[in-house]
Design a protein around this motif. Structure first.
Motif, short mmCIF file in Angstrom:
data_model
loop_
_atom_site.label_atom_id
_atom_site.label_comp_id
_atom_site.label_asym_id
_atom_site.label_seq_id
_atom_site.Cartn_x
_atom_site.Cartn_y
_atom_site.Cartn_z
N ALA A 138 0.82 -1.21 0.00
CA ALA A 138 0.00 0.00 0.00
C ALA A 138 0.86 1.26 0.00
CB ALA A 138 -0.93 0.00 1.22
N GLU A 139 2.07 1.17 0.52
CA GLU A 139 3.02 2.30 0.52
C GLU A 139 3.79 2.38 -0.78
OE1 GLU A 139 3.63 4.67 2.75
OE2 GLU A 139 2.38 3.98 4.41
N GLY A 140 3.56 1.46 -1.71
CA GLY A 140 4.24 1.47 -2.99
C GLY A 140 5.63 0.86 -2.97
N CYS A 141 5.92 0.05 -1.97
CA CYS A 141 7.24 -0.56 -1.86
C CYS A 141 7.43 -1.66 -2.90
CB CYS A 141 7.44 -1.15 -0.46
SG CYS A 141 7.49 0.10 0.83
N ALA A 142 8.65 -1.75 -3.41
CA ALA A 142 8.99 -2.77 -4.39
C ALA A 142 9.48 -4.05 -3.73
CB ALA A 142 10.07 -2.24 -5.34
N LEU A 143 9.92 -3.96 -2.50
CA LEU A 143 10.36 -5.15 -1.78
C LEU A 143 10.26 -4.93 -0.28
CD1 LEU A 143 13.56 -4.92 -0.54
CD2 LEU A 143 14.01 -4.84 -2.96
N VAL A 144 10.27 -6.05 0.42
CA VAL A 144 10.26 -6.07 1.88
C VAL A 144 11.51 -6.80 2.31
CG1 VAL A 144 9.04 -6.92 3.91
CG2 VAL A 144 7.74 -6.09 1.96
N GLN A 145 12.16 -6.26 3.33
CA GLN A 145 13.38 -6.89 3.83
C GLN A 145 13.33 -6.98 5.35
OE1 GLN A 145 16.26 -4.21 2.17
NE2 GLN A 145 16.08 -2.75 3.85
N LEU A 146 14.08 -7.92 5.88
CA LEU A 146 14.20 -8.05 7.32
C LEU A 146 15.52 -8.73 7.63
CD1 LEU A 146 13.61 -11.31 8.04
CD2 LEU A 146 11.29 -10.59 7.58
N THR A 147 15.92 -8.61 8.88
CA THR A 147 17.07 -9.37 9.36
C THR A 147 16.59 -10.23 10.51
OG1 THR A 147 17.76 -7.66 10.94
CG2 THR A 147 18.74 -7.58 8.72
N THR A 148 17.29 -11.30 10.75
CA THR A 148 16.99 -12.18 11.87
C THR A 148 18.32 -12.72 12.39
OG1 THR A 148 15.79 -14.15 12.60
CG2 THR A 148 16.53 -14.11 10.31
N GLN A 149 18.41 -12.87 13.69
CA GLN A 149 19.66 -13.35 14.28
C GLN A 149 19.99 -14.74 13.75
OE1 GLN A 149 19.34 -13.21 18.55
NE2 GLN A 149 19.22 -10.99 18.59
N THR A 150 21.27 -14.99 13.57
CA THR A 150 21.70 -16.27 13.01
C THR A 150 21.27 -17.44 13.89
OG1 THR A 150 23.87 -16.00 14.07
CG2 THR A 150 23.67 -15.30 11.76
N ARG A 151 21.10 -17.22 15.18
CA ARG A 151 20.70 -18.30 16.10
C ARG A 151 19.23 -18.67 15.99
NH1 ARG A 151 22.20 -15.82 21.72
NH2 ARG A 151 21.40 -13.97 20.69
N ARG A 152 18.44 -17.88 15.31
CA ARG A 152 16.99 -18.10 15.26
C ARG A 152 16.61 -19.01 14.09
NH1 ARG A 152 14.14 -14.73 18.62
NH2 ARG A 152 15.18 -12.87 19.35
N THR A 153 17.01 -20.26 14.17
CA THR A 153 16.75 -21.19 13.06
C THR A 153 15.26 -21.41 12.84
OG1 THR A 153 17.11 -23.06 14.56
CG2 THR A 153 19.00 -22.32 13.24
N ASP A 154 14.46 -21.42 13.90
CA ASP A 154 13.01 -21.55 13.72
C ASP A 154 12.45 -20.35 12.96
OD1 ASP A 154 13.00 -23.95 15.08
OD2 ASP A 154 12.29 -23.09 16.98
N ALA A 155 12.93 -19.16 13.27
CA ALA A 155 12.49 -17.95 12.57
C ALA A 155 12.89 -18.02 11.10
CB ALA A 155 13.06 -16.70 13.23
N HIS A 156 14.08 -18.55 10.81
CA HIS A 156 14.52 -18.66 9.42
C HIS A 156 13.55 -19.54 8.63
CE1 HIS A 156 18.88 -18.04 11.08
NE2 HIS A 156 18.10 -16.99 11.26
N ARG A 157 13.19 -20.68 9.20
CA ARG A 157 12.23 -21.57 8.53
C ARG A 157 10.87 -20.87 8.34
NH1 ARG A 157 14.88 -25.34 11.72
NH2 ARG A 157 13.33 -25.18 13.38
N PHE A 158 10.44 -20.15 9.37
CA PHE A 158 9.17 -19.42 9.32
C PHE A 158 9.17 -18.41 8.17
CE2 PHE A 158 7.20 -15.37 10.79
CZ PHE A 158 5.86 -15.75 10.74
N TYR A 159 10.21 -17.59 8.07
CA TYR A 159 10.26 -16.57 7.02
C TYR A 159 10.36 -17.20 5.63
CZ TYR A 159 10.78 -13.11 10.70
OH TYR A 159 10.56 -12.32 11.80
N LYS A 160 11.09 -18.28 5.51
CA LYS A 160 11.20 -18.97 4.21
C LYS A 160 9.84 -19.54 3.79
CE LYS A 160 16.10 -19.91 4.36
NZ LYS A 160 17.17 -20.90 4.52
N ARG A 161 9.07 -20.08 4.75
CA ARG A 161 7.73 -20.58 4.42
C ARG A 161 6.84 -19.47 3.88
NH1 ARG A 161 7.87 -23.36 9.38
NH2 ARG A 161 6.39 -21.87 10.25
#
Length: 159
Positions: free
Chosen positions: A118-141
């Protein structure tokens, strides 16, 4: 693929009165970094005021039947890359520990992406701590891809 909505889950831009709930959600994280999490600490209110005054920067509060259950920060950044395209950065994605695994995080991320569109963004980005393997799987899903290596420099340390 669109997930079924969660009955009673709503989203709204947080206001200053929500700072104690936001601080509580952020502190309710085993890997949280940052020291004192007393929501009465005036530094939190001052930080919120600076964020709220910055165009394109907002905290979003997720509520389930009126109870604060999650939050995220969405910041729209304008730049010259990608022919001047805006991008959204998502940070501080938190869900109350007693409600994790029930789809709230996914609903929050879909809402964040909708706000970015809605803001006209072309992409969304985020960072996540390397230790957060569950979060990595979540974001990839959710369709996020490993594309960069993030680096940080802690300016609060001497040296």
């Amino acid at each position: 693929m669109m997930a079924d909505p969660i009955p009673g889950l709503t989203f709204r831009t947080a206001g200053r009165r929500d700072v104690p709930d936001l601080v509580q959600l952020i502190a309710d994280d085993a890997l949280a970094i940052g020291g004192d999490s007393d929501p009465r600490d005036p530094l939190y209110g001052e930080a919120f005021d600076r964020m709220a005054a910055q165009p394109g920067n907002r905290m979003v509060l997720a509520e389930l039947d009126g109870r604060p259950v999650g939050c995220f920060q969405l910041t729209v950044v304008h730049g010259l890359g990608r022919r001047g395209a805006a991008r959204a950065t998502i940070e501080s994605v938190k869900v109350a520990s007693d409600l994790r695994g029930r789809g709230i995080g996914g609903a929050m991320m879909r809402h964040a992406v909708d706000l970015a569109r809605a803001e006209g963004c072309a992409l969304v980005q985020l960072t996540t701590q390397t230790r957060r393997t569950d979060a990595h799987r979540f974001y990839k899903r959710l369709g996020f891809q490993d594309s960069h290596i993030g680096m940080k420099l802690d300016l609060t340390r001497d040296g």
